[in-house]
Design an enzyme around this catalytic site. Structure first.
Site, PDB file in Angstrom:
ATOM      1  N   CYS A  79       0.831  -1.214   0.000  1.00 33.28           N
ATOM      2  CA  CYS A  79       0.000   0.000   0.000  1.00 33.28           C
ATOM      3  C   CYS A  79       0.863   1.260   0.000  1.00 33.28           C
ATOM      4  CB  CYS A  79      -0.910  -0.038   1.223  1.00 33.28           C
ATOM      5  SG  CYS A  79      -1.764   1.494   1.584  1.00 33.28           S
ATOM      6  N   CYS A  82       0.238   3.690   2.938  1.00 35.59           N
ATOM      7  CA  CYS A  82       0.782   3.077   4.159  1.00 35.59           C
ATOM      8  C   CYS A  82       2.291   3.304   4.234  1.00 35.59           C
ATOM      9  CB  CYS A  82       0.493   1.576   4.188  1.00 35.59           C
ATOM     10  SG  CYS A  82      -1.257   1.161   4.148  1.00 35.59           S
TER      11      CYS A  82
END
Length: 159
Positions: A79, A82
């Site tokens: 991600c 993230c």
């Protein structure tokens, strides 16, 4: 030609978002696991139940199990947002060492834990004060926003 390129770029951006449904295209079982940053601990469901909240034992009532207030970052290794939040959390873990704990939960490795918390998109962060109710935030917060949440939710005199 410009329209085709624009459609391709927009499609690529959409495909790289981090909804809870995305999965890595390939997974190398022999790849080394990420080393936890100082102050940040990657935890499993079993550790979560003993360090944060045993929701299996207390399903209808939040009972904090920790000694210090906690941020739990639900993330995935693939991600992009993230990855952008990770260094900020590392910095804050050093700044607030001994005052709060920061834990990370890989949603791909801990699907049951992520599902039990209704994680639909990542990053999703839970803020668990010593007293009071947890607060949840979805999306990649900046350093100022995280600092404000730490001060207001985790370290305020009412927490």
């Amino acid at each position: 030609m410009k329209k085709i390129l624009l459609v391709a770029v927009v499609g690529l951006l959409f495909a790289s978002s981090c909804s809870g449904e995305k999965k890595p295209k390939t997974k190398n079982a022999n790849a080394p696991k990420a080393v936890a940053a100082e102050g940040i601990k990657h935890i499993t469901k079993a550790e979560y139940l003993t360090l944060v909240w045993n929701y299996e034992k207390n399903p209808s009532t939040f009972v904090f199990e920790g000694k210090l207030p906690v941020i739990v970052d639900f993330y995935a290794t693939w991600c992009g947002p993230c990855k952008r939040v990770a260094p900020i959390l590392e910095k804050l873990s050093k700044k607030y060492a001994g005052k709060i704990n920061i834990y990370k939960v890989d949603v791909d490795a801990e699907r049951d834990l992520a599902a039990s918390h209704g994680i639909q998109s990542i990053p999703t962060m839970y803020f668990y004060p010593k007293t009071g109710q947890p607060q949840v935030v979805q999306g990649a917060l900046g350093e100022e926003q995280l600092e404000q949440a730490i001060q207001q939710v985790l370290l305020s005199k009412n927490s």
